[in-house]
Write a protein that holds these residues in place. Structure first.
Motif, PDB file in Angstrom:
ATOM      1  N   ILE A  89     111.920  15.266   6.600  1.00  0.00           N
ATOM      2  CA  ILE A  89     113.213  14.853   6.058  1.00  0.00           C
ATOM      3  C   ILE A  89     113.411  15.493   4.692  1.00  0.00           C
ATOM      4  CG2 ILE A  89     113.236  12.653   7.302  1.00  0.00           C
ATOM      5  CD1 ILE A  89     112.562  11.302   4.585  1.00  0.00           C
ATOM      6  N   SER A  90     114.664  15.647   4.320  1.00  0.00           N
ATOM      7  CA  SER A  90     114.977  16.092   2.971  1.00  0.00           C
ATOM      8  C   SER A  90     115.651  14.935   2.246  1.00  0.00           C
ATOM      9  CB  SER A  90     115.881  17.326   2.996  1.00  0.00           C
ATOM     10  OG  SER A  90     117.111  17.027   3.608  1.00  0.00           O
ATOM     11  N   VAL A  91     115.315  14.794   0.994  1.00  0.00           N
ATOM     12  CA  VAL A  91     115.869  13.728   0.163  1.00  0.00           C
ATOM     13  C   VAL A  91     116.609  14.380  -0.993  1.00  0.00           C
ATOM     14  CG1 VAL A  91     115.340  11.739  -1.286  1.00  0.00           C
ATOM     15  CG2 VAL A  91     113.991  12.178   0.779  1.00  0.00           C
ATOM     16  N   PHE A  92     117.906  14.118  -1.079  1.00  0.00           N
ATOM     17  CA  PHE A  92     118.737  14.654  -2.149  1.00  0.00           C
ATOM     18  C   PHE A  92     118.860  13.593  -3.231  1.00  0.00           C
ATOM     19  CE2 PHE A  92     122.957  14.941  -4.120  1.00  0.00           C
ATOM     20  CZ  PHE A  92     122.840  16.188  -4.709  1.00  0.00           C
ATOM     21  N   ILE A  93     118.658  14.003  -4.469  1.00  0.00           N
ATOM     22  CA  ILE A  93     118.819  13.090  -5.600  1.00  0.00           C
ATOM     23  C   ILE A  93     120.081  13.478  -6.354  1.00  0.00           C
ATOM     24  CG2 ILE A  93     117.834  12.268  -7.753  1.00  0.00           C
ATOM     25  CD1 ILE A  93     115.090  12.622  -6.555  1.00  0.00           C
ATOM     26  N   SER A  94     121.054  12.603  -6.312  1.00  0.00           N
ATOM     27  CA  SER A  94     122.332  12.824  -6.988  1.00  0.00           C
ATOM     28  C   SER A  94     122.144  12.750  -8.501  1.00  0.00           C
ATOM     29  CB  SER A  94     123.337  11.757  -6.536  1.00  0.00           C
ATOM     30  OG  SER A  94     124.453  11.740  -7.373  1.00  0.00           O
ATOM     31  N   LYS A  95     122.755  13.671  -9.221  1.00  0.00           N
ATOM     32  CA  LYS A  95     122.654  13.652 -10.682  1.00  0.00           C
ATOM     33  C   LYS A  95     123.375  12.445 -11.266  1.00  0.00           C
ATOM     34  CE  LYS A  95     122.107  18.580 -11.141  1.00  0.00           C
ATOM     35  NZ  LYS A  95     121.159  19.130 -12.039  1.00  0.00           N
ATOM     36  N   GLN A  96     124.425  11.966 -10.586  1.00  0.00           N
ATOM     37  CA  GLN A  96     125.175  10.812 -11.081  1.00  0.00           C
ATOM     38  C   GLN A  96     124.524   9.485 -10.682  1.00  0.00           C
ATOM     39  OE1 GLN A  96     126.795  13.311  -9.339  1.00  0.00           O
ATOM     40  NE2 GLN A  96     127.686  14.298 -11.144  1.00  0.00           N
ATOM     41  N   ARG A  97     124.077   9.368  -9.427  1.00  0.00           N
ATOM     42  CA  ARG A  97     123.569   8.090  -8.917  1.00  0.00           C
ATOM     43  C   ARG A  97     122.059   8.028  -8.827  1.00  0.00           C
ATOM     44  NH1 ARG A  97     126.769   7.068  -3.510  1.00  0.00           N
ATOM     45  NH2 ARG A  97     125.119   8.471  -2.958  1.00  0.00           N
ATOM     46  N   GLY A  98     121.393   9.135  -8.927  1.00  0.00           N
ATOM     47  CA  GLY A  98     119.942   9.144  -8.811  1.00  0.00           C
ATOM     48  C   GLY A  98     119.491   9.004  -7.360  1.00  0.00           C
ATOM     49  N   LEU A  99     118.336   8.432  -7.177  1.00  0.00           N
ATOM     50  CA  LEU A  99     117.746   8.244  -5.851  1.00  0.00           C
ATOM     51  C   LEU A  99     118.490   7.115  -5.148  1.00  0.00           C
ATOM     52  CD1 LEU A  99     115.341   9.126  -4.045  1.00  0.00           C
ATOM     53  CD2 LEU A  99     114.007   7.341  -5.161  1.00  0.00           C
ATOM     54  N   THR A 100     119.093   7.410  -3.993  1.00  0.00           N
ATOM     55  CA  THR A 100     119.896   6.395  -3.300  1.00  0.00           C
ATOM     56  C   THR A 100     119.119   5.671  -2.202  1.00  0.00           C
ATOM     57  OG1 THR A 100     120.799   8.082  -1.832  1.00  0.00           O
ATOM     58  CG2 THR A 100     122.091   7.527  -3.777  1.00  0.00           C
ATOM     59  N   ASP A 101     118.053   6.244  -1.695  1.00  0.00           N
ATOM     60  CA  ASP A 101     117.217   5.569  -0.700  1.00  0.00           C
ATOM     61  C   ASP A 101     116.180   4.705  -1.419  1.00  0.00           C
ATOM     62  OD1 ASP A 101     118.546   6.793   1.354  1.00  0.00           O
ATOM     63  OD2 ASP A 101     117.014   8.299   1.728  1.00  0.00           O
ATOM     64  N   THR A 102     115.569   3.795  -0.685  1.00  0.00           N
ATOM     65  CA  THR A 102     114.539   2.921  -1.244  1.00  0.00           C
ATOM     66  C   THR A 102     113.167   3.435  -0.840  1.00  0.00           C
ATOM     67  OG1 THR A 102     116.054   1.049  -1.072  1.00  0.00           O
ATOM     68  CG2 THR A 102     113.729   0.546  -1.378  1.00  0.00           C
ATOM     69  N   PHE A 103     112.355   3.770  -1.846  1.00  0.00           N
ATOM     70  CA  PHE A 103     111.001   4.267  -1.623  1.00  0.00           C
ATOM     71  C   PHE A 103     110.002   3.396  -2.374  1.00  0.00           C
ATOM     72  CE2 PHE A 103     113.457   8.051  -0.666  1.00  0.00           C
ATOM     73  CZ  PHE A 103     112.774   8.593   0.408  1.00  0.00           C
ATOM     74  N   PHE A 104     108.792   3.295  -1.793  1.00  0.00           N
ATOM     75  CA  PHE A 104     107.701   2.554  -2.416  1.00  0.00           C
ATOM     76  C   PHE A 104     106.491   3.463  -2.512  1.00  0.00           C
ATOM     77  CE2 PHE A 104     110.276  -0.476  -0.064  1.00  0.00           C
ATOM     78  CZ  PHE A 104     110.554  -1.419  -1.032  1.00  0.00           C
TER      79      PHE A 104
END
Length: 102
Positions: A51-66
């Motif tokens: 999978i690829s995870v995009f990090i928005s510059k405005q909102r940051g990380l939008t998925d939940t990771f532990f």
């Protein structure tokens, strides 16, 4: 286990293990790399899926990771909190005494 924020995610190293909460499921992934020619897209793999995870510059990380070692008690509590939140939302929308929106 602990929930990680954008900065912690951006500092992952090759092989670091993270858990992703998505569609009411917890899945383990390993950090592979940053996407070539992108400063905000990261590649994770679980051995079968990539999978690829995009990090928005405005909102940051939008998925939940532990991160950390898997802890079923922690996950169970997190899932219960998440489902209770969803139940409250359904109650507010469909079971409130307010005016119908239809």
């Amino acid at each position: 286990m602990k929930k990680i924020n954008t900065e912690e995610f951006e500092n992952l190293k090759y092989g670091d293990k993270v858990y992703r909460f998505f569609n009411d499921r917890i899945k383990r992934y390993y950090f592979v790399a940053k996407m070539p020619k992108s400063e905000t897209t990261y590649i994770l793999c679980d051995g079968t899926d990539i999978i690829s995870v995009f990090i928005s510059k405005q909102r940051g990380l939008t998925d939940t990771f532990f991160s950390g070692e898997y802890n079923s008690e922690f996950i169970g509590k997190y899932l219960i909190e998440n489902y209770e939140k969803k139940i409250r939302i359904v109650e507010e929308i469909y079971l409130s005494d307010g005016d119908d929106n239809f």
